[in-house]
Design an enzyme around this catalytic site. Structure first.
Site, PDB file in Angstrom:
ATOM      1  CE  LYS A  40      47.598  18.035  38.181  1.00 15.21           C
ATOM      2  NZ  LYS A  40      46.314  17.022  38.041  1.00 15.21           N
ATOM      3  CG  ASN A  59      30.265  25.735  26.186  1.00 14.12           C
ATOM      4  OD1 ASN A  59      29.496  25.407  27.274  1.00 14.12           O
ATOM      5  ND2 ASN A  59      31.327  25.180  25.707  1.00 14.12           N
ATOM      6  N   GLY A  60      30.333  24.746  22.807  1.00 13.08           N
ATOM      7  CA  GLY A  60      30.177  23.408  22.039  1.00 13.08           C
ATOM      8  C   GLY A  60      30.473  23.192  20.763  1.00 13.08           C
ATOM      9  CD  GLU A 110      47.212  19.459  34.387  1.00 11.54           C
ATOM     10  OE1 GLU A 110      46.190  19.659  33.652  1.00 11.54           O
ATOM     11  OE2 GLU A 110      46.893  18.832  35.463  1.00 11.54           O
ATOM     12  CD1 TRP A 120      40.833  25.719  25.940  1.00 14.14           C
ATOM     13  CD2 TRP A 120      39.509  24.265  24.558  1.00 14.14           C
ATOM     14  NE1 TRP A 120      41.797  24.569  25.707  1.00 14.14           N
ATOM     15  CE2 TRP A 120      40.747  23.707  24.862  1.00 14.14           C
ATOM     16  CE3 TRP A 120      38.838  23.511  23.915  1.00 14.14           C
ATOM     17  CZ2 TRP A 120      41.194  22.366  24.289  1.00 14.14           C
ATOM     18  CZ3 TRP A 120      38.922  22.146  23.382  1.00 14.14           C
ATOM     19  CH2 TRP A 120      40.080  21.715  23.728  1.00 14.14           C
ATOM     20  CB  CYS A 150      33.499  28.508  25.129  1.00 15.86           C
ATOM     21  SG  CYS A 150      34.557  27.903  23.699  1.00 15.86           S
ATOM     22  CG  HIS A 204      59.550  -5.089  29.729  1.00 18.72           C
ATOM     23  ND1 HIS A 204      60.188  -6.259  29.423  1.00 18.72           N
ATOM     24  CD2 HIS A 204      59.186  -5.281  31.073  1.00 18.72           C
ATOM     25  CE1 HIS A 204      59.908  -6.995  30.156  1.00 18.72           C
ATOM     26  NE2 HIS A 204      59.396  -6.479  31.499  1.00 18.72           N
TER      27      HIS A 204
HETATM   28  C1  F6R Z   1      44.112  17.624  34.811  1.00 18.38           C
HETATM   29  C2  F6R Z   1      42.736  17.836  34.631  1.00 18.38           C
HETATM   30  C3  F6R Z   1      42.138  17.008  33.887  1.00 18.38           C
HETATM   31  C4  F6R Z   1      40.735  16.697  34.109  1.00 18.38           C
HETATM   32  C5  F6R Z   1      39.924  16.003  33.282  1.00 18.38           C
HETATM   33  C6  F6R Z   1      38.492  15.564  33.723  1.00 18.38           C
HETATM   34  O1  F6R Z   1      44.631  18.252  36.038  1.00 18.38           O
HETATM   35  O2  F6R Z   1      42.142  18.626  35.446  1.00 18.38           O
HETATM   36  O3  F6R Z   1      42.832  16.217  33.164  1.00 18.38           O
HETATM   37  O4  F6R Z   1      40.865  15.521  35.146  1.00 18.38           O
HETATM   38  O5  F6R Z   1      39.589  16.998  32.091  1.00 18.38           O
HETATM   39  O6  F6R Z   1      37.649  16.485  34.428  1.00 18.38           O
HETATM   40  P1  F6R Z   1      36.597  16.372  35.152  1.00 18.38           P
HETATM   41  O7  F6R Z   1      37.075  15.556  36.386  1.00 18.38           O
HETATM   42  O8  F6R Z   1      36.025  17.609  35.583  1.00 18.38           O
HETATM   43  O9  F6R Z   1      35.652  15.396  34.516  1.00 18.38           O
END
Ligand code: F6R
Length: 607
Positions: free
Chosen positions: A484, A100-101, A487, A74, A2, A503
């Site tokens: 990639k 946020n949290g 997501e 979020w 958020c 396997h």
């Molecule tokens: C995938 C992606 C996430 C972040 C993960 C960690 O494209 O962006 O998997 O890599 O949430 O985020 P950071 O690097 O900000 O700790």
């Protein structure tokens, strides 16, 4: 996750809030809302959906007032709905809260509040905060908020306004980021700097257990015991936080194309002639020479970069290296001894699981080095030393330029450690530095003609499943390529070590299954080639990523994406680029919003 934002001054609060929220949308976009105090009355608008929906509502049905708070959500606790959108209120709608949290003890708190007669209108954890402030209110909003935060367990950054005290915003931080923006006769608060850049470049970073009270003409800072504290005002660099999309349709595409510059910036920053130099490492050579074990931990894409890093550390520095997913690392009571170095990797520097792992290490007196993009983030500030990625702001939810930047930083650090440990001699060191300088040019070459990758996306964007296979240093590339794709396109994809595929998972192969095989030139090329043959024999559709000039790969592949020749160690930096593009083109062909994929947010600030 958020994003939260607050404003007090002479401007119309809603316009500041909505722009701030748009700049925080990467933190979540399930619903959005604002609350303002207009002529002594608390009024609000909130709605399920992206911020543009809230903007339309505000255009049709504007609010006035020069003080307000806003939120982009979020969802964690409570479904995505209008009722669960923030702000949340006390029973009489005199107090508004954005949060946020996660409040971990909200169920107990809620039960007690209900017994006392409070009526709840949402199923969120946040709403308890508003009712607790109401319960604790005795004519002083700051005191009521202060007493409330002491009852909360979990993580929070909150902003509170009340029509009973319309001259102030009360804010508090514990575990989730919060920064105060200082203006002239106006003040701001937000989860992150970009939200406030159109208005100010002066910021105060709140630490855990700190609060602030924002008035139009001053900001006062306190700890959770109510003691006044002094805070330093810091200047943000505009250049670092340039967040415009330019002519690109999506941030993700812009960020993919920025990768040559990011590589150049990393090399300029950390290579002085034939010396590797880290400005804020803060770890002496004598300490580093005694390190016997490295534990890398990170999440998602950063975890994949860590898997590549293990190869570098073990090869160049001959240091035993483990790589762990942060959320797993913390809860398995890891063995942490004095001669261990932790490396935390994070683009945002605010990922809650990574912060938790870092704190676990620090509590056991283990030194932590972080590879981070956001240099002012919690992870950067709590680490003993940092290697900044200097990728610039990454806004697209799918991480691209931070990933290749993280790999390059790990490569340089491993070589640096290898020199300290006398594992890498001078000649060898130069031999490993030389190909680095060609990286920007070689990425540019891949990016200069993407038509073939676009054609492939045309052919396969309707596939239901994809397999990504790699070996050795490109096994993480397979994981990252699959991540990639899933997501941003919502197509199921699995990344697998090619040697392990037989396997069990090879049973998945059928004539409609695209199987992306990452097989650049390497010491284990022949092994990889055999693994591809095993899949080809079962009629999988082989799309290979191979080194220019490799004609043999055509024998087993339906399609070949060529990347420029590079030493094996650096091949992950090049081999991921076509996979980023493939995912991007597939997702856009499917008509999806690649910058804001469903259910996701850029910065995962909840555990
Ligand atoms: C995938 C992606 C996430 C972040 C993960 C960690 O494209 O962006 O998997 O890599 O949430 O985020 P950071 O690097 O900000 O700790």
């Amino acid at each position: 996750m958020c994003g939260i934002v607050g404003y007090i001054g002479d401007k119309l609060a809603d316009s500041v809030l909505i722009v701030g929220l748009e700049r925080l949308e990467y933190r979540g976009y399930d619903s959005a809302g604002v609350a303002v105090i207009e002529e002594g009355e608390l009024i609000y608008r909130k709605k399920k959906g992206k911020i543009k929906i809230l903007r339309e509502i505000l255009e049709k049905n504007p609010v006035g007032g020069n003080i307000g708070i806003g939120h982009t959500r979020w969802a964690t606790h409570g479904e995505v709905s209008d009722e669960n959108a923030h702000p949340h209120f006390d029973c009489n709608k005199k107090i508004a809260v954005v949060h946020n949290g996660i409040i971990e003890n909200y169920i107990e708190l809620k039960e007690e509040l209900i017994k006392k007669g409070h009526i709840f209108s949402s199923t969120t954890d946040t709403e308890v905060i508003a009712h607790l402030i109401e319960e604790n209110f005795n004519g002083d909003l700051f005191e009521a908020t202060r007493k409330t935060v002491k009852l909360l367990k979990g993580a929070f950054a909150i902003c509170v306004i009340s029509e009973k005290e319309p001259d102030k915003i009360v804010v508090a931080r514990f575990g989730s980021p919060l920064i105060v923006g200082i203006g002239k006769d106006e003040n701001f608060v937000a989860s992150d700097v970009p939200a406030l850049l159109p208005h100010t470049k002066s910021f105060v970073y709140l630490k855990d257990s700190e609060m602030a009270v924002l008035y139009k003409d001053k900001v006062l800072f306190f700890d959770f015991d109510g003691n006044k504290i002094e805070k330093k005002i810091e200047r943000a660099s505009v250049e670092i936080y340039d967040v415009d999309k330019g002519d690109y349709p999506y941030y993700m595409l812009k960020e993919i194309y920025e990768q040559p510059e990011v590589a150049e910036r990393i090399l300029n920053d950390k290579l002085k002639g034939d010396e590797i130099f880290f400005e804020n490492l803060n770890l002496s050579k004598s300490f580093l020479s005694k390190v016997k074990r490295v534990i890398i931990h990170a999440c998602g894409t950063s975890f994949h970069a860590g898997l590549v890093g293990r190869f570098f550390l073990e090869k160049f520095a001959r240091v035993y290296t483990e790589v762990d997913i942060s959320s797993e690392f913390r809860y398995r009571n890891p063995l942490l001894e004095g001669d261990t170095l932790m490396i935390a990797i994070s683009q945002s520097g605010e990922t809650a699981d990574t912060i938790a792992g870092l704190r676990e290490a620090k509590s056991k007196f283990i030194k932590v080095l972080s590879i981070v993009n956001q240099e002012k983030s919690t992870i950067a500030r709590e680490s003993d030393g940092i290697i900044p990625i200097k990728a610039g702001p990454e806004i697209g939810v799918a991480s691209t330029k931070a990933y290749t930047g993280e790999i390059l930083c790990l490569y340089l650090f491993s070589l640096y450690l290898g020199r300290i440990n006398y594992v890498v001699g001078e000649e060898e060191f130069k031999r490993y530095l030389k190909p680095l300088r060609d990286i920007p040019m070689k990425i540019r070459k891949i990016l200069s003609d993407t038509s073939f990758i676009e054609e492939l996306s045309d052919k396969y964007h309707k596939s239901k499943d994809f397999i990504f296979l790699g070996r050795g240093i490109n096994y993480p590339t397979a994981l990252e390529g699959a991540l990639k794709l899933k997501e941003i396109s919502y197509i199921h994809a699995t990344g697998y070590p090619a040697g392990e595929f037989k396997h069990g998972p090879i049973a998945l192969i059928n004539p409609n299954m695209p199987c992306v095989c990452i097989s650049p030139k390497s010491e284990i090329y022949d092994k990889m080639f055999s693994n591809i043959k095993e899949v080809a024999a079962r009629k999988g559709i082989i799309i290979s990523v191979a080194t220019e000039g490799d004609e043999k790969i055509k024998e087993v592949s339906k399609h070949v994406i060529y990347i420029p020749d590079i030493i094996e160690e650096l091949s992950p930096v090049l081999s991921i680029i076509p996979l980023q593009l493939l995912s991007y083109f597939i997702a856009t062909k499917l008509g999806l919003d690649v910058d804001k994929p469903r259910n996701l947010a850029k910065s995962v600030t909840v555990e």
